[in-house]
Design a protein around this motif. Sequence first.
Motif, PDB file in Angstrom:
ATOM      1  N   CYS A 102       0.833  -1.206   0.000  1.00  0.00           N
ATOM      2  CA  CYS A 102       0.000   0.000   0.000  1.00  0.00           C
ATOM      3  C   CYS A 102       0.872   1.262   0.000  1.00  0.00           C
ATOM      4  O   CYS A 102       0.631   2.195  -0.771  1.00  0.00           O
ATOM      5  CB  CYS A 102      -0.929  -0.004   1.210  1.00  0.00           C
ATOM      6  SG  CYS A 102      -2.271  -1.208   1.109  1.00  0.00           S
ATOM      7  N   PHE A 149      -4.714   2.311  -1.081  1.00  0.00           N
ATOM      8  CA  PHE A 149      -5.288   1.293  -0.209  1.00  0.00           C
ATOM      9  C   PHE A 149      -6.467   0.588  -0.865  1.00  0.00           C
ATOM     10  O   PHE A 149      -6.660  -0.622  -0.675  1.00  0.00           O
ATOM     11  CB  PHE A 149      -5.707   1.916   1.126  1.00  0.00           C
ATOM     12  CG  PHE A 149      -4.585   2.011   2.118  1.00  0.00           C
ATOM     13  CD1 PHE A 149      -4.387   1.013   3.057  1.00  0.00           C
ATOM     14  CD2 PHE A 149      -3.711   3.083   2.095  1.00  0.00           C
ATOM     15  CE1 PHE A 149      -3.350   1.085   3.965  1.00  0.00           C
ATOM     16  CE2 PHE A 149      -2.660   3.172   2.997  1.00  0.00           C
ATOM     17  CZ  PHE A 149      -2.472   2.166   3.940  1.00  0.00           C
ATOM     18  N   PHE A 153      -5.697  -3.271  -1.078  1.00  0.00           N
ATOM     19  CA  PHE A 153      -6.333  -3.935   0.065  1.00  0.00           C
ATOM     20  C   PHE A 153      -7.053  -5.231  -0.329  1.00  0.00           C
ATOM     21  O   PHE A 153      -6.892  -6.254   0.354  1.00  0.00           O
ATOM     22  CB  PHE A 153      -7.300  -2.969   0.759  1.00  0.00           C
ATOM     23  CG  PHE A 153      -7.694  -3.394   2.137  1.00  0.00           C
ATOM     24  CD1 PHE A 153      -6.810  -3.283   3.198  1.00  0.00           C
ATOM     25  CD2 PHE A 153      -8.960  -3.924   2.375  1.00  0.00           C
ATOM     26  CE1 PHE A 153      -7.168  -3.688   4.484  1.00  0.00           C
ATOM     27  CE2 PHE A 153      -9.331  -4.335   3.651  1.00  0.00           C
ATOM     28  CZ  PHE A 153      -8.430  -4.212   4.703  1.00  0.00           C
TER      29      PHE A 153
END
Length: 297
Positions: A102, A149, A153
């Motif tokens: 990230c 993110f 993610f």
Amino acid sequence: NHTTVVEFVLLGLANSRRWEITLFLFLGIAYFLILLGNISVISITLTNSFLQTPMYYFLRNFALLEITFTSTFLPSTLYSLLTERKTISLPGCFLQMLFFYCLGTCTLFYMAVMSLDRYVAICHPLHYTAIMNSRFCLQLILGCWAVSFLLMFPPTIMTVQLPFCGPNVMNHFYCDASLLLELSCTDTAFIEKLMFIILLIILPGTLIVTAVSYGCIIVTILHIPSSAGRRKAFSTCSAHLLVVMVFYSTCIYRYIRPAQRGGQGSDKVLSLFFSVLTQTLNPYIYSLRNRQVKQAL
């Protein structure tokens, strides 16, 4: 429920104790320079009233990002080199992988944003303050974090949910996603394709923005009437481009090329280039070479 592995073994960077001590000294100095350079940039740009401009706002946030990014893996790497402890727990490995990818992705977006900022400042100086206002700068920074993110993610969470039944050895110095997927005792083809597509979008996409921005900057520099001004501008621009080229070339070769099963020694060297070498150079090339920063320092 099917996971029997409780920790992973990271083989690290060296096989002999002498090389481990040498690498510990080298990486320890690099980490110290990263912290020193970036903390200096943050302190100077926060306390000096003449450096409250969009460019230094981006550089300050970039410095904070670099400290956070390198701190996800360098302290643990230094600890393993010093103590010869090669293991990392499952939660620790997954967290390290999440933040590494990230924050690494966020670095790519930051570099593209900073090149765009320099393009506006040099190619459209009369509109610079109107375009790069505080609200737009904040939106760009938050956008970099949010997109990074949001992109990284989902595949990370999918990887965390995989079963690991053994073996548990990775030929790397941090928890690398591609090697982690190899250790899973289930089919990971979908996650591998998803990560490849995401990286295929991020790396060339941000590189195009950065390259076009610097290309327009170079064209503008060529029209500067003063030869001394051109040399000074080219000196700064060439240093920035060198860091960008090293960072992107190693990232692209490491993650876009066909996967090498089991991990290779060259992968670890490439990872050192984009995760340590460029991070060490960035504060000194982007910020501390600047005349205004030198005066403030």
